[in-house]
Write a protein that holds these residues in place. Sequence first.
Motif, short mmCIF file in Angstrom:
data_model
loop_
_atom_site.label_atom_id
_atom_site.label_comp_id
_atom_site.label_asym_id
_atom_site.label_seq_id
_atom_site.Cartn_x
_atom_site.Cartn_y
_atom_site.Cartn_z
N GLY A 114 0.80 -1.22 0.00
CA GLY A 114 0.00 0.00 0.00
C GLY A 114 0.83 1.26 0.00
N LEU A 115 2.08 1.17 0.40
CA LEU A 115 2.94 2.35 0.50
C LEU A 115 3.73 2.61 -0.77
CD1 LEU A 115 4.44 1.82 4.07
CD2 LEU A 115 2.50 3.25 3.40
N THR A 116 3.81 1.66 -1.65
CA THR A 116 4.71 1.78 -2.79
C THR A 116 4.01 2.01 -4.12
OG1 THR A 116 4.75 -0.62 -3.01
CG2 THR A 116 6.50 0.39 -1.69
N ARG A 117 2.78 2.36 -4.07
CA ARG A 117 2.09 2.61 -5.33
C ARG A 117 2.13 4.11 -5.63
NH1 ARG A 117 -4.12 1.41 -3.41
NH2 ARG A 117 -4.26 3.22 -2.06
N GLY A 118 2.32 4.42 -6.89
CA GLY A 118 2.40 5.81 -7.31
C GLY A 118 1.19 6.19 -8.15
N GLU A 119 0.85 7.46 -8.12
CA GLU A 119 -0.29 7.94 -8.90
C GLU A 119 0.15 8.26 -10.32
OE1 GLU A 119 -3.46 10.17 -6.91
OE2 GLU A 119 -1.95 10.54 -5.36
N TYR A 120 -0.59 7.74 -11.28
CA TYR A 120 -0.32 7.89 -12.71
C TYR A 120 -1.58 8.49 -13.32
CZ TYR A 120 1.10 6.24 -17.44
OH TYR A 120 1.47 6.13 -18.75
N TRP A 121 -1.57 9.80 -13.51
CA TRP A 121 -2.72 10.50 -14.06
C TRP A 121 -2.46 10.87 -15.51
CZ3 TRP A 121 -5.50 14.43 -10.41
CH2 TRP A 121 -5.88 13.79 -9.23
N VAL A 122 -3.35 10.47 -16.40
CA VAL A 122 -3.23 10.83 -17.81
C VAL A 122 -3.88 12.20 -17.99
CG1 VAL A 122 -3.70 10.14 -20.18
CG2 VAL A 122 -3.30 8.38 -18.43
N LEU A 123 -3.04 13.20 -18.22
CA LEU A 123 -3.47 14.60 -18.28
C LEU A 123 -3.84 15.04 -19.69
CD1 LEU A 123 -0.52 15.93 -16.12
CD2 LEU A 123 -2.82 15.31 -15.32
N TYR A 124 -3.23 14.39 -20.66
CA TYR A 124 -3.49 14.73 -22.06
C TYR A 124 -3.20 13.48 -22.89
CZ TYR A 124 -2.70 16.43 -26.78
OH TYR A 124 -2.76 16.61 -28.14
N LEU A 125 -4.01 13.29 -23.91
CA LEU A 125 -3.83 12.17 -24.83
C LEU A 125 -4.42 12.60 -26.16
CD1 LEU A 125 -2.95 9.19 -25.09
CD2 LEU A 125 -5.21 8.55 -24.26
N ASP A 126 -3.61 12.62 -27.20
CA ASP A 126 -4.17 13.05 -28.48
C ASP A 126 -5.11 11.98 -29.03
OD1 ASP A 126 -2.54 11.11 -29.65
OD2 ASP A 126 -1.33 12.50 -30.77
N ASP A 127 -5.92 12.37 -30.00
CA ASP A 127 -6.95 11.47 -30.53
C ASP A 127 -6.39 10.19 -31.14
OD1 ASP A 127 -8.90 13.24 -29.74
OD2 ASP A 127 -9.03 14.23 -31.70
N ASP A 128 -5.16 10.26 -31.65
CA ASP A 128 -4.55 9.10 -32.30
C ASP A 128 -3.71 8.25 -31.35
OD1 ASP A 128 -5.62 9.84 -34.79
OD2 ASP A 128 -3.91 11.14 -35.21
N TYR A 129 -3.68 8.62 -30.07
CA TYR A 129 -2.88 7.90 -29.08
C TYR A 129 -1.40 7.87 -29.50
CZ TYR A 129 -6.88 6.42 -26.29
OH TYR A 129 -7.99 6.40 -25.46
#
Length: 178
Positions: A114-129
């Motif tokens: 529980g202590l070693t997980r990091g937050e990975y937020w996708v802030l931007y993604l273009d339409d074509d990935y």
Amino acid sequence: MRLLFAVFAALLLSACASGDAPSPPRTVAAVDLQRYQGTWYELARLPMFFQRNCVQSEARYSLRADGAVGVRNRCKTASGEWQEAVGEAVPQVEGRTDKLWVRFDNWFSRLFPGLTRGEYWVLYLDDDYRTALVGHPNRKYLWLLSRTPAVDAATRERLLGVAREQGYDVSQLIWRQP
């Protein structure tokens, strides 16, 4: 390598203990994990201890049968040595794919999952990935990602503009070396 992961976990814990913070950055509405899987090259990043020796980095994501995303990060050092970390990503909220928990498989994470997980937020993604911005809600960590090791100037400026709008300090970015 073990020390590296222990320090990373400590950084994550200190990031969670921030006081009055501005509202969190906006994420994309949803991420199609089927389209997101594959190789992403790091174009630039904000300084992070566990990547301090990296001159080139890439991540490979793959969907697993259990619904999690397999993560395989590689980092090339200035001496040409490749280092690798393997982990997994799972949604922070069931059914939402824009905010993930990422955990790497090492001795420390097995002891304190529980202590070693990091937050990975996708802030931007273009339409074509083809390009993406991924960050931490505390704005201390940011990655500019692409399906190719380099992008044109217009794409680079678009990514930087989105990062600035989201409140990230792009003046501190470390760029991928050839």
